[in-house]
Scaffold this motif. Structure first.
Motif, PDB file in Angstrom:
ATOM      1  N   ARG A  99       0.792  -1.231   0.000  1.00 23.69           N
ATOM      2  CA  ARG A  99       0.000   0.000   0.000  1.00 23.69           C
ATOM      3  C   ARG A  99       0.824   1.281   0.000  1.00 23.69           C
ATOM      4  O   ARG A  99       0.251   2.374  -0.036  1.00 23.69           O
ATOM      5  CB  ARG A  99      -0.926   0.027   1.235  1.00 23.69           C
ATOM      6  CG  ARG A  99      -1.714  -1.240   1.478  1.00 23.69           C
ATOM      7  CD  ARG A  99      -2.648  -1.562   0.347  1.00 23.69           C
ATOM      8  NE  ARG A  99      -3.809  -0.707   0.309  1.00 23.69           N
ATOM      9  CZ  ARG A  99      -4.738  -0.730  -0.648  1.00 23.69           C
ATOM     10  NH1 ARG A  99      -4.600  -1.562  -1.670  1.00 23.69           N
ATOM     11  NH2 ARG A  99      -5.769   0.079  -0.610  1.00 23.69           N
ATOM     12  N   ASP A 100       2.146   1.168   0.059  1.00 21.52           N
ATOM     13  CA  ASP A 100       2.952   2.387   0.183  1.00 21.52           C
ATOM     14  C   ASP A 100       3.976   2.538  -0.938  1.00 21.52           C
ATOM     15  O   ASP A 100       5.024   3.146  -0.750  1.00 21.52           O
ATOM     16  CB  ASP A 100       3.650   2.426   1.547  1.00 21.52           C
ATOM     17  CG  ASP A 100       4.607   1.248   1.754  1.00 21.52           C
ATOM     18  OD1 ASP A 100       4.559   0.291   0.951  1.00 21.52           O
ATOM     19  OD2 ASP A 100       5.394   1.290   2.717  1.00 21.52           O
ATOM     20  N   GLY A 103       3.850   7.601  -2.333  1.00 21.76           N
ATOM     21  CA  GLY A 103       3.586   8.366  -1.123  1.00 21.76           C
ATOM     22  C   GLY A 103       3.608   9.863  -1.382  1.00 21.76           C
ATOM     23  O   GLY A 103       4.373  10.346  -2.217  1.00 21.76           O
ATOM     24  N   HIS A 148      -1.152   8.702   8.837  1.00 25.24           N
ATOM     25  CA  HIS A 148      -1.115   8.158   7.486  1.00 25.24           C
ATOM     26  C   HIS A 148      -2.546   7.898   7.021  1.00 25.24           C
ATOM     27  O   HIS A 148      -3.350   7.325   7.763  1.00 25.24           O
ATOM     28  CB  HIS A 148      -0.333   6.843   7.438  1.00 25.24           C
ATOM     29  CG  HIS A 148       1.137   6.996   7.657  1.00 25.24           C
ATOM     30  ND1 HIS A 148       2.038   5.979   7.419  1.00 25.24           N
ATOM     31  CD2 HIS A 148       1.877   8.052   8.076  1.00 25.24           C
ATOM     32  CE1 HIS A 148       3.264   6.403   7.688  1.00 25.24           C
ATOM     33  NE2 HIS A 148       3.188   7.653   8.105  1.00 25.24           N
ATOM     34  N   ILE A 150      -4.504   6.258   3.589  1.00 26.44           N
ATOM     35  CA  ILE A 150      -4.318   5.555   2.320  1.00 26.44           C
ATOM     36  C   ILE A 150      -5.593   5.727   1.501  1.00 26.44           C
ATOM     37  O   ILE A 150      -6.677   5.311   1.916  1.00 26.44           O
ATOM     38  CB  ILE A 150      -3.998   4.072   2.541  1.00 26.44           C
ATOM     39  CG1 ILE A 150      -2.700   3.941   3.346  1.00 26.44           C
ATOM     40  CG2 ILE A 150      -3.867   3.347   1.203  1.00 26.44           C
ATOM     41  CD1 ILE A 150      -2.357   2.530   3.750  1.00 26.44           C
ATOM     42  N   GLU A 162      -0.220   6.481  -0.251  1.00 26.58           N
ATOM     43  CA  GLU A 162      -0.091   6.732   1.186  1.00 26.58           C
ATOM     44  C   GLU A 162       0.190   8.218   1.408  1.00 26.58           C
ATOM     45  O   GLU A 162       1.202   8.741   0.946  1.00 26.58           O
ATOM     46  CB  GLU A 162       1.038   5.898   1.783  1.00 26.58           C
ATOM     47  CG  GLU A 162       1.207   6.102   3.285  1.00 26.58           C
ATOM     48  CD  GLU A 162       2.401   5.355   3.838  1.00 26.58           C
ATOM     49  OE1 GLU A 162       2.197   4.315   4.488  1.00 26.58           O
ATOM     50  OE2 GLU A 162       3.541   5.810   3.609  1.00 26.58           O
ATOM     51  N   GLN A 164       1.125  11.004   4.035  1.00 26.51           N
ATOM     52  CA  GLN A 164       1.706  11.203   5.365  1.00 26.51           C
ATOM     53  C   GLN A 164       1.485  12.646   5.788  1.00 26.51           C
ATOM     54  O   GLN A 164       1.911  13.565   5.094  1.00 26.51           O
ATOM     55  CB  GLN A 164       3.211  10.923   5.360  1.00 26.51           C
ATOM     56  CG  GLN A 164       3.599   9.503   5.056  1.00 26.51           C
ATOM     57  CD  GLN A 164       5.115   9.329   5.085  1.00 26.51           C
ATOM     58  OE1 GLN A 164       5.869  10.265   5.357  1.00 26.51           O
ATOM     59  NE2 GLN A 164       5.569   8.125   4.792  1.00 26.51           N
TER      60      GLN A 164
END
Length: 238
Positions: A99-100, A103, A148, A150, A162, A164
């Protein structure tokens, strides 16, 4: 597992490439298959570029709408990191579920701005689904603090990105700890109980107290002792 060069690999091809890569690294498959696996993974990685850019643009639009001063950056996970993650610390992960890979980081001035932006993102992306991991309320054992989110971005294909969210103080801690880990050869992104992580957690508590304008529950002597212990573990000197 041949795929026409330049085409986007299917989900099943991506899954097979990840599994095959692990088998090659364990010596269970012929190394001549490695180039084909890496080609599939790299083309899959490139499908995240447009969704990542779309998310970056959205974050800039959101912070403008809220009149929040922010620094917005983006990154595509390096191939070497993807390979290390698949064959090392998360060796059971399905590559198609990572999933990352893409980013977007948003650094804002203070915690109130972070929460306002978080709420705004959740409202705007609710229909497409948002997964939230709140490391401010529940910091990682490494001391890492951030929020975080998503979210899926892009079309044909849509990919998870993702996001942040950090304050300046959270970002300063992360930059300081990353710099120290590079200098001393620790992996600060891996949770653990090494002397380095003990120092990083104490430092995180100091930074968190500063952000909340509270008295830190860590003394300068405790922080200095943790730093000395970390250096001793690496055979260093003050």
């Amino acid at each position: 597992m041949s795929v026409e060069f330049g085409s986007s690999p299917s989900k099943s091809q991506v899954e097979r490439a990840g599994k095959q890569l692990r088998r090659i690294k364990r010596g269970e498959a012929d190394e001549t298959l490695l180039e084909g696996c890496l080609d599939v993974i790299e083309r899959y990685r490139q499908t995240y570029v447009k969704p990542m850019i779309a998310c970056n643009v959205a974050m800039r639009r959101f912070t403008d709408a809220l009149a929040i001063e922010a620094t917005v950056t983006q990154r595509l996970k390096r191939m070497s990191t993807i390979v290390e993650k698949l064959t090392g610390r998360e060796s059971q992960m399905n590559l198609a579920n990572m999933r990352d890979i893409a980013g977007v980081r948003v650094v804002v001035r203070e915690l109130g701005d972070l929460r306002r932006l978080q709420d705004y993102i959740e409202q705007r992306r609710r229909s497409s689904g948002v997964k939230i991991i709140d490391y401010v309320e529940d910091p990682r054992s490494s001391g890492y603090r951030a929020v975080h989110l998503i979210c899926d971005y892009g079309t044909e294909p849509s990919r998870p990105v993702e996001i942040q969210l950090r304050t300046i103080v959270m970002h300063q801690w992360a930059e300081m700890v990353e710099g120290a880990s590079d200098m001393l050869g620790f992996n600060y992104k891996q949770d653990g109980n090494s002397s380095f992580h003990q120092w990083a957690v104490l430092l995180s508590r100091v930074f968190a107290a500063r952000e909340l304008d509270k008295m830190a529950d860590v003394t300068s002597n405790e922080l200095e002792d943790a730093w000395k212990a970390m250096l001793q573990d690496k055979g260093g000197e003050l």
